[in-house]
Design a protein around this motif. Structure first.
Motif, PDB file in Angstrom:
ATOM      1  N   ARG A 361      -9.363   2.736   6.641  1.00  0.00           N
ATOM      2  CA  ARG A 361      -9.089   4.104   7.187  1.00  0.00           C
ATOM      3  C   ARG A 361      -8.489   5.126   6.253  1.00  0.00           C
ATOM      4  N   ASN A 390      -6.613   7.496  15.631  1.00  0.00           N
ATOM      5  CA  ASN A 390      -6.222   7.468  14.462  1.00  0.00           C
ATOM      6  C   ASN A 390      -4.834   8.573  14.021  1.00  0.00           C
ATOM      7  N   HIS A 393      -2.339   5.859  13.976  1.00  0.00           N
ATOM      8  CA  HIS A 393      -2.640   4.598  13.425  1.00  0.00           C
ATOM      9  C   HIS A 393      -1.970   5.746  11.358  1.00  0.00           C
ATOM     10  N   GLU A 446     -13.317   9.992  15.937  1.00  0.00           N
ATOM     11  CA  GLU A 446     -13.676  10.039  14.578  1.00  0.00           C
ATOM     12  C   GLU A 446     -13.834  10.893  13.459  1.00  0.00           C
TER      13      GLU A 446
END
Ligand code: ADP
Ligand code: MG
Length: 540
Positions: A361, A390, A393, A446
């Motif tokens: 990722r 995300n 993350h 995404e």
């Protein structure tokens, strides 16, 4: 000679929310026939069968069944028990056995269910009548019934074996035995060969023919053309919930059936309107983004799921992989994402070999997984938290450090609006949203990061038309911004519409099929496991 219908569906419709999964379908099953239902993934085959079996109730239409006494009557199955009492048995794609019990105990359970549900003795004859007449089943009765049926139909299995220890092929036999034990005269088999090896399929067909000779009618669901042509008496084809063809086996060739299955709605003209911009890669030298070399990946049963695949995706293109479910697509995506170990070969992303999903990722890869509801969202987290997962993350990357709380909030609100996530409330847990809206969260998250490489697996499955269109536009926007998209989808229309280059995945192998993009029949045959040479391909 016109045979008697023992099951009739009249104008059956099933909707899930706004989505029409089964659309005004008429279907007739004749006594003693093997009737194949052919259709792409998502055509509505399983839904239609679940309606007959009482797992779902139709939104509209009627079902009639000829009961054990020979009377035609309306079937209003509120549960499988009602269907079973009417003589209908079903073997699902996913088995419904109690793994910790023995074969005989599973069969006893199924017998017990019917006794509780039926007004009388469901069986008028058969080797097991005596046992059925008893008030309670003893283990010996179940063993006796299992042995008698095993012998009659060649369904050999040890009644004392724990189900957990059986191979998939044997578990399937137990499921069939369960249906026979309660004297099902109509057997619905949902993709029964999907779990069998070619050798097992042979034996399985022998069993089906014995069942047919015994006067039972069988609905055989498959998307494998050869099998359908081999075993069935008649064929019904479903496409997008509608019945598009019914005829005797042999009336249409494999090509003709593939055409019925897939339709021919998409053409190049429509595609060029969609795409709008020229492919930037036609003017710029292509950069490889994802490079797979001799990649082999094992599936969860240790079978070879992905078999020696080599391919590359480049900037400014959508590479499409078409194929029916279960041909290694999931394992391929998981291996690229570092979620699944590769047996051999390499996955190279932008010139590096990242290890583990976090590293993948961080290298700039977005992922829309197949199973969004269990792996895509964290149900207990709020919609906003899920949208920004995300970001969290990637918190330690410079790009996101500058974002303060307020900006995150704004980002989430914008995504909720853009993707029409309903209800448009960031604070509620994702679990409170419908499946379609949970999917939109994953897509929004995404795609909005504009990853260099986006892996999208069935990105529009279960979405309504507008949401699907929005996703398509976003995938194209990625491409037009010189990003790379790998689109893995069982919706052939979608793959044809969006892909610059086209592959078909079948039994773990990847076959380039860009040259066949206008030959729907050839694609259909590739998807059903036949190679170019099997049908004397088109210039390849
Ligand atoms: P097939 O068995 O032919 O592959 P299915 O009958 O499983 O197709 O599915 C038909 C369509 O209905 C698919 O688009 C699927 O996503 C949708 N669908 C099936 N079951 C449900 C459900 N419980 N809720 C919402 N949509 C569903
Ligand atoms: Mg199905």
């Amino acid at each position: 000679m016109q045979k008697e219908n023992i099951l009739e569906l009249r104008n059956i419709t099933k909707t899930f929310g706004d989505f029409v999964a089964v659309d005004s379908v008429d279907f007739e099953l004749q006594a003693g026939e093997i009737h194949a239902i052919l259709g792409e993934n998502g055509a509505g085959k399983s839904t239609l069968m679940n309606l007959i079996y009482g797992l779902y109730q139709p939104s509209d239409g009627r079902i009639y069944v000829t009961d054990r006494e020979g009377w035609r009557r309306r079937l209003r199955a509120k549960s499988p028990r009602d269907a079973i009492v009417s003589g209908i048995g079903m073997v699902h794609q996913h088995f419904m056995l109690v793994e910790s019990l023995t074969v005989a105990e599973n069969i006893a359970l199924s017998l017990g269910q019917v006794r509780r549900g039926s007004a009388g003795n469901p069986s008028e004859n058969g080797a097991y009548k005596k046992a059925l007449g008893k008030f309670r089943f003893k283990k010996e009765d179940a063993i006796h019934i299992t042995e008698a049926l095993s012998e009659q139909f060649g369904l050999t299995v040890d009644p004392g074996a724990l189900v957990r220890t059986l191979s998939v092929g044997l578990k399937q036999r137990v499921e069939i035995l369960k249906a026979l034990a309660v004297d099902a005269r109509i057997l619905i088999l949902d993709e029964p060969t999907a779990v069998l090896s070619p050798q097992e399929v042979e034996g399985f067909f022998t069993i089906l023919r014995k069942l047919q000779a015994d006067g039972r009618a069988i609905i055989f669901i498959s998307h494998k053309m050869k099998e359908v042509l081999n075993i069935s008496d008649r064929i019904t084809v479903l496409r997008r919930g509608k019945k598009v063809y019914l005829g005797p086996t042999g009336e249409l060739t494999a090509r003709g059936l593939a055409r019925e299955m897939i339709g021919e709605e998409i053409n190049e003209v429509e595609r060029s309107v969609w795409v709008g911009l020229p492919n930037p890669y036609e003017s710029d030298p292509p950069d490889s983004v994802l490079q797979l070399s001799n990649l082999t990946v094992l599936g969860s049963r240790n079978e070879i799921a992905v078999s020696d695949i080599s391919m590359a995706t480049r900037r400014g293109e959508i590479v499409g992989i078409a194929g029916v479910d279960g041909n290694g697509q999931r394992e391929l995506a998981e291996a690229i994402m570092g979620l699944r170990h590769s047996e051999s070969g390499t996955v190279n992303i932008l010139g590096t070999d990242p290890k583990g999903t976090k590293a993948v990722r961080q290298r700039g890869v977005g992922y829309i997984p197949e199973d969004r509801q269990t792996t895509g969202v964290i149900a207990s987290f709020s919609v906003t938290e899920n949208l920004l997962l995300n970001v969290t993350h990637l918190e330690n990357t410079a790009r996101w450090n500058v974002l303060n709380q307020r900006r995150k909030q704004n980002t989430a609100e914008q995504l909720i609006a853009d993707y029409d996530i309903r209800p448009p409330i960031g604070g509620i847990p994702a679990a409170a949203l419908s499946g379609g809206n949970q999917q939109k969260i994953v897509l929004a998250r995404e795609i909005s990061l504009h990853p260099d490489l986006l892996i999208a697996v069935n990105p529009t499955r279960g979405l309504d038309v507008n949401a699907a269109r929005y996703v398509h536009e976003n995938l194209l926007a990625q491409r037009n911004q010189s990003k790379s998209v790998l689109l893995i989808s069982t919706e052939l229309d979608e793959v044809l519409l969006l892909s610059d280059r086209l592959f078909v995945m079948s039994r773990g192998k990847l076959i380039e099929a860009t040259a066949q993009r206008n030959d729907i029949e050839a694609l259909g045959l590739l998807m059903t496991g036949q190679t170019h040479k099997d049908f004397g391909g088109n210039g390849c």
